[in-house]
Design an enzyme around this catalytic site. Structure first.
Site, mmCIF file in Angstrom:
data_model
loop_
_atom_site.group_PDB
_atom_site.id
_atom_site.type_symbol
_atom_site.label_atom_id
_atom_site.label_comp_id
_atom_site.label_asym_id
_atom_site.label_seq_id
_atom_site.Cartn_x
_atom_site.Cartn_y
_atom_site.Cartn_z
ATOM 1 N N GLU A 96 -28.188 20.650 -78.208
ATOM 2 C CA GLU A 96 -28.107 19.256 -78.648
ATOM 3 C C GLU A 96 -28.985 18.917 -79.847
ATOM 4 O OE1 GLU A 96 -29.045 16.781 -75.293
ATOM 5 O OE2 GLU A 96 -27.252 17.343 -74.218
ATOM 6 N N GLU A 117 -23.603 21.753 -69.776
ATOM 7 C CA GLU A 117 -24.299 20.824 -68.870
ATOM 8 C C GLU A 117 -23.322 19.758 -68.436
ATOM 9 O OE1 GLU A 117 -27.849 18.968 -70.501
ATOM 10 O OE2 GLU A 117 -28.535 20.878 -71.312
HETATM 11 C C1 PNW Z 1 -29.291 16.396 -71.767
HETATM 12 N N1 PNW Z 1 -25.512 11.293 -73.310
HETATM 13 O O1 PNW Z 1 -29.192 15.470 -72.853
HETATM 14 C C2 PNW Z 1 -30.387 17.433 -72.048
HETATM 15 O O2 PNW Z 1 -29.848 18.581 -72.647
HETATM 16 C C3 PNW Z 1 -31.165 17.846 -70.808
HETATM 17 O O3 PNW Z 1 -32.347 18.532 -71.174
HETATM 18 C C4 PNW Z 1 -31.465 16.629 -69.961
HETATM 19 O O4 PNW Z 1 -32.304 16.885 -68.866
HETATM 20 C C5 PNW Z 1 -30.134 16.065 -69.508
HETATM 21 O O5 PNW Z 1 -29.402 15.655 -70.635
HETATM 22 C C6 PNW Z 1 -30.239 14.851 -68.612
HETATM 23 O O6 PNW Z 1 -30.732 13.750 -69.332
HETATM 24 C C7 PNW Z 1 -28.258 14.440 -72.900
HETATM 25 O O7 PNW Z 1 -25.224 10.864 -74.424
HETATM 26 C C8 PNW Z 1 -27.797 14.048 -74.134
HETATM 27 O O8 PNW Z 1 -24.993 10.764 -72.325
HETATM 28 C C9 PNW Z 1 -26.877 13.018 -74.289
HETATM 29 C C10 PNW Z 1 -26.423 12.357 -73.175
HETATM 30 C C11 PNW Z 1 -26.859 12.729 -71.931
HETATM 31 C C12 PNW Z 1 -27.763 13.747 -71.789
#
Ligand code: PNW
Length: 442
Positions: free
Chosen positions: A165, A350
């Site tokens: 990300e 994820e």
């Molecule tokens: C992830 N969204 O980021 C990360 O890669 C993890 O490290 C983190 O623990 C996980 O989310 C939970 O928060 C995200 O836009 C980036 O919805 C974007 C979003 C969600 C999670």
């Protein structure tokens, strides 16, 4: 439902180094920008840090044993750059390499396929102090690190991602200020974003000769949907969507930055050198997608460009993060992304939710909300596959409850509960459900 996925489709779980390892000054690990960010006042809601986290560094054997018990066929983890190069440059630290050697030996010994990310946000602090990702030189340092780990681990890692990300690392870290390094500047954000993209391209170049396995990147994606057909709302949603889903992917897949947004960003755009887009657009083998939710959008001109305000959907379920549960968005993202970039392989790197987990006396959690979430999203993937999108693996976020960045330990994403008093691991109902699903019994 298992039968909608090929026999060799991989079902796993994901974690990241800073969120689970702890042992932040053990065996020569240098400090990262997250160690220093957590030490500042007011950055982490419960004033915690990843100093101990899930103590995974000292519990490797039993944690991998747990993966096997849960029937996982893959595991996605990240390598902590400051364990390999304490200051972000120079010779590799043998003890840092040895930790991941042990992890790989155990995974491979149990038939669990390793997926690795080289950068899940823990930049060595020494590089942070030289400007971090705003400094173009950090991209060169990353390429050196990528060369070093790919040479050492080679084909033992089945699937390599340069970054997790970059969007989140750039925008949440340099514009929203909620993540390290805690800046609030569009100019810094776009420079950091550009240098991460460059680092990705240089990294892939550096790794190509060292391994025959898959190389790629992990991007977070979510669709932006206008709340109604008011043209102002539709415009805000379109621009929000373009920044979120295409600002990084377009250059990686040879399209450069989306022109409409470049114009809107104007003077904040970074310096781009002639060959940058060519470097960034290295051919890759596999794209990891992190999917959690969608953005339901209304235009609000009090907000900076893209003037997109997120609004609630009164009819929907929400997770403990305040994120709408919207499985159809995963089918949409997969089919859209495949149509636009036409890649040979995708995996869900994820997917999961934080839910208010109430443990009973035995630490057991009956997380029906999470089972619903996972089941619905697996079905959404099956739908995309039926439409021809080549998806080959699914990683639940997360294996363990862990350090949820700015939210500390207040949100629990694990399919396994962690009792932070004594580090006891207890598989939640979702972990039992997932094991049965993987075995074709759910
Ligand atoms: C992830 N969204 O980021 C990360 O890669 C993890 O490290 C983190 O623990 C996980 O989310 C939970 O928060 C995200 O836009 C980036 O919805 C974007 C979003 C969600 C999670």
């Amino acid at each position: 439902m298992r039968s909608q996925f090929e026999d060799n489709f991989l079902f796993g779980a994901a974690t990241s180094a800073y969120q689970i390892e702890g042992a932040t000054s053990t065996d020569g690990r240098g400090p990262s920008i997250w160690d220093s960010f957590c030490a500042k006042q007011g950055t982490i809601v419960d004033k915690s840090s990843g100093d101990i986290a899930c103590d995974h560094y000292n519990r490797l054997g039993s944690d991998v044993g747990l993966m096997k018990e849960l029937g996982l066929s893959a595991y996605r983890f990240s390598i902590a750059w400051p364990r390999i190069q304490a200051t972000g440059q120079g010779a590799a630290n043998p003890k840092g390499l040895a930790f991941y050697d042990r992890l790989l030996d155990q995974l491979l010994g149990l038939g669990i396929t390793p997926y690795t990310t080289l950068y899940h946000w823990d930049l060595p602090l020494a590089l942070g102090e030289k400007g971090g990702w705003e400094n173009r030189d950090t991209a060169e340092r990353f390429a050196d690190y990528a060369h070093c780990v790919s040479k050492h681990f080679g084909d033992r890692i089945a699937n390599w991602a340069t970054f997790n990300e970059p969007r989140c690392a750039a925008f949440v870290g340099h514009l929203e200020g909620r993540h390290a390094p805690g800046l609030k500047s569009l100019k810094a954000t776009l420079a950091a974003a550009h240098h991460m993209l460059l680092a990705h391209g240089l990294g892939v170049q550096a790794m190509r000769g060292n391994t025959k396995t898959k190389l790629g990147i992990v991007l977070d994606m979510k669709p932006y949907h206008a709340i109604d057909d008011d043209p102002a709302n539709e415009l805000a949603a379109r621009h929000g969507d373009t920044i979120f889903n295409h600002w990084f992917a377009d250059p990686i897949f040879g399209k450069g930055y989306p022109v409409e947004v470049v114009e809107a960003f104007g003077d904040a755009m970074p310096l781009i050198q002639d060959t940058d887009f060519k470097t960034i657009a290295q051919p890759i083998d596999s794209l990891g997608i992190n999917y959690y939710t969608r953005n339901l959008t209304r235009a609000n001109h009090k907000l900076p460009y893209p003037h997109a305000e997120e609004v609630k959907n009164p009819a929907a379920r929400y997770s403990d993060m305040g994120w709408e549960v919207f499985p159809a968005g995963l089918t949409e993202i997969l089919t859209r992304i495949h149509q636009r970039y036409n890649l040979p392989d995708y995996y869900i790197a994820e997917n999961g939710g934080a839910f208010p987990d109430k443990a009973n006396e035995d630490n057991f959690v009956n997380d029906a909300d999470r089972i619903y979430y996972m089941e619905q999203h697996l079905q959404a993937i099956a739908k995309a596959k039926a439409q021809g999108v080549p998806v080959s693996a699914y990683m639940a976020w997360s294996l363990l409850d862990n350090f949820e960045w700015g939210l500390g330990y207040t949100k629990r994403f694990g399919i396994v509960r962690v009792d932070y008093q004594n580090q006891t691991r207890t598989p939640k109902a979702s972990a039992h459900w997932y094991r049965d699903f993987i075995n074709g019994k759910a």
